[in-house]
Design a protein around this motif. Structure first.
Motif, short mmCIF file in Angstrom:
data_model
loop_
_atom_site.label_atom_id
_atom_site.label_comp_id
_atom_site.label_asym_id
_atom_site.label_seq_id
_atom_site.Cartn_x
_atom_site.Cartn_y
_atom_site.Cartn_z
N VAL A 1 -5.37 -9.00 14.20
CA VAL A 1 -4.56 -8.93 12.99
C VAL A 1 -4.43 -7.49 12.50
CG1 VAL A 1 -4.30 -9.83 10.65
CG2 VAL A 1 -5.30 -11.27 12.42
N ALA A 2 -5.47 -6.69 12.73
CA ALA A 2 -5.47 -5.30 12.30
C ALA A 2 -4.37 -4.49 12.98
CB ALA A 2 -6.82 -4.66 12.57
N VAL B 1 0.85 -1.21 0.00
CA VAL B 1 0.00 0.00 0.00
C VAL B 1 0.87 1.25 0.00
CG1 VAL B 1 -1.59 1.36 1.42
CG2 VAL B 1 -2.01 -1.08 1.06
N LEU B 2 1.94 1.23 0.79
CA LEU B 2 2.84 2.38 0.83
C LEU B 2 3.58 2.54 -0.49
CD1 LEU B 2 4.43 2.15 4.38
CD2 LEU B 2 2.40 3.39 3.66
N ALA B 3 3.99 1.42 -1.07
CA ALA B 3 4.78 1.49 -2.30
C ALA B 3 3.94 1.99 -3.48
CB ALA B 3 5.36 0.11 -2.62
N GLY C 1 1.94 -0.26 12.52
CA GLY C 1 3.34 -0.19 12.16
C GLY C 1 3.56 0.39 10.78
N TRP C 2 2.76 -0.04 9.83
CA TRP C 2 2.91 0.50 8.47
C TRP C 2 2.48 1.96 8.40
CZ3 TRP C 2 6.06 -1.58 5.27
CH2 TRP C 2 6.31 -2.95 5.32
N ALA C 3 1.51 2.35 9.22
CA ALA C 3 1.08 3.75 9.24
C ALA C 3 2.21 4.67 9.69
CB ALA C 3 -0.13 3.91 10.15
N ILE D 1 -5.30 6.70 4.08
CA ILE D 1 -6.68 6.28 3.79
C ILE D 1 -6.72 4.80 3.42
CG2 ILE D 1 -8.57 6.52 2.14
CD1 ILE D 1 -7.90 9.54 2.07
N ARG D 2 -5.77 4.38 2.59
CA ARG D 2 -5.76 2.98 2.17
C ARG D 2 -5.41 2.04 3.31
NH1 ARG D 2 -2.90 3.42 -3.86
NH2 ARG D 2 -4.63 4.55 -4.84
N LEU D 3 -4.48 2.44 4.15
CA LEU D 3 -4.16 1.62 5.31
C LEU D 3 -5.34 1.54 6.27
CD1 LEU D 3 -0.49 2.74 6.03
CD2 LEU D 3 -1.22 0.46 5.30
#
Length: 217
Positions: free
Chosen positions: A89-90, A37-39, A95-97, A49-51
């Protein structure tokens, strides 16, 4: 079973119990999807928004059937029956945010993503998490992103040293050998040169992974 794209994680799956392998593969593929999503988005707002969509969609699995998204359907089919909730799991999203922020917070990313991923993996493998499991997860996540080229140049040596300390040698119980493989490879990268120069698939790395998978160290 669809393995993760990362060849080293796909190799680590070989050491998981057969009845837990599919669930672990789904979890690791989900982690990869959140990274993708980040890439795929450059704007921080679009990334956020996507995360957030993924976080909310995972949490919603606790209240109803999955939407028409194959990976969410796999989470519902393989992970939830083993006792994890969609909300559990969410937690990976946090971490990615941290990398969607400006500037990206690599330390927070490693703490939130790595610790959650190793804890969730241990729970899927049916093993009580050792006290230092979270440290290993954080160290692995640091090396994973340094290998991807993340992190300011002036901070990379310090972050690499921190990862090496977090990944101190330990013996992994048989049920957690998939995590032991990842930790052993990350520990080598942390103590070697630039993690971005690692050669995935090289004979030396494959040998190191096999030893970790068989002996747990």
């Amino acid at each position: 079973m669809i393995p993760p794209d990362d060849p080293e994680r796909a190799l680590a799956l070989v050491y998981a119990p057969a009845d837990r392998r599919a669930a672990l593969a789904v979890l690791w593929r989900l982690d990869e999807r959140l990274g993708a999503v980040l890439a795929m988005a450059q704007e921080p707002m679009i990334r956020a928004i996507r995360l957030a969509w993924w976080r909310e969609a995972l949490e919603a699995l606790d209240d109803g059937p999955p939407p028409d998204e194959p990976l969410l359907q796999d989470v519902a089919a393989h992970i939830l029956p083993l006792g994890l909730a969609g909300a559990d799991v969410a937690a990976l999203e946090e971490g990615w945010a941290a990398l969607a922020d400006l500037p990206p917070d690599l330390g927070r990313h490693a703490r939130a993503r790595g610790r959650a991923l190793f804890d969730l993996s241990a729970r899927l493998l049916g093993e009580a998490a050792p006290r230092d499991l979270a440290d290993a997860g954080e160290g692995w996540a640091l090396i994973d992103r340094l290998a991807a080229g993340d992190g300011p140049d002036e901070d990379r040596a310090e972050l690499q040293a921190r990862a090496a300390a977090l990944l101190a040698r330990r013996r992994w119980p048989r049920a957690l050998r998939p995590l032991g493989v990842l930790a052993a490879l990350a520990r080598h990268d942390a103590r070697a040169g630039d993690p971005a120069a690692r050669r995935q698939g090289s004979p030396a790395r494959l040998g190191r992974a096999i030893v970790a998978g068989l002996l747990g160290r």
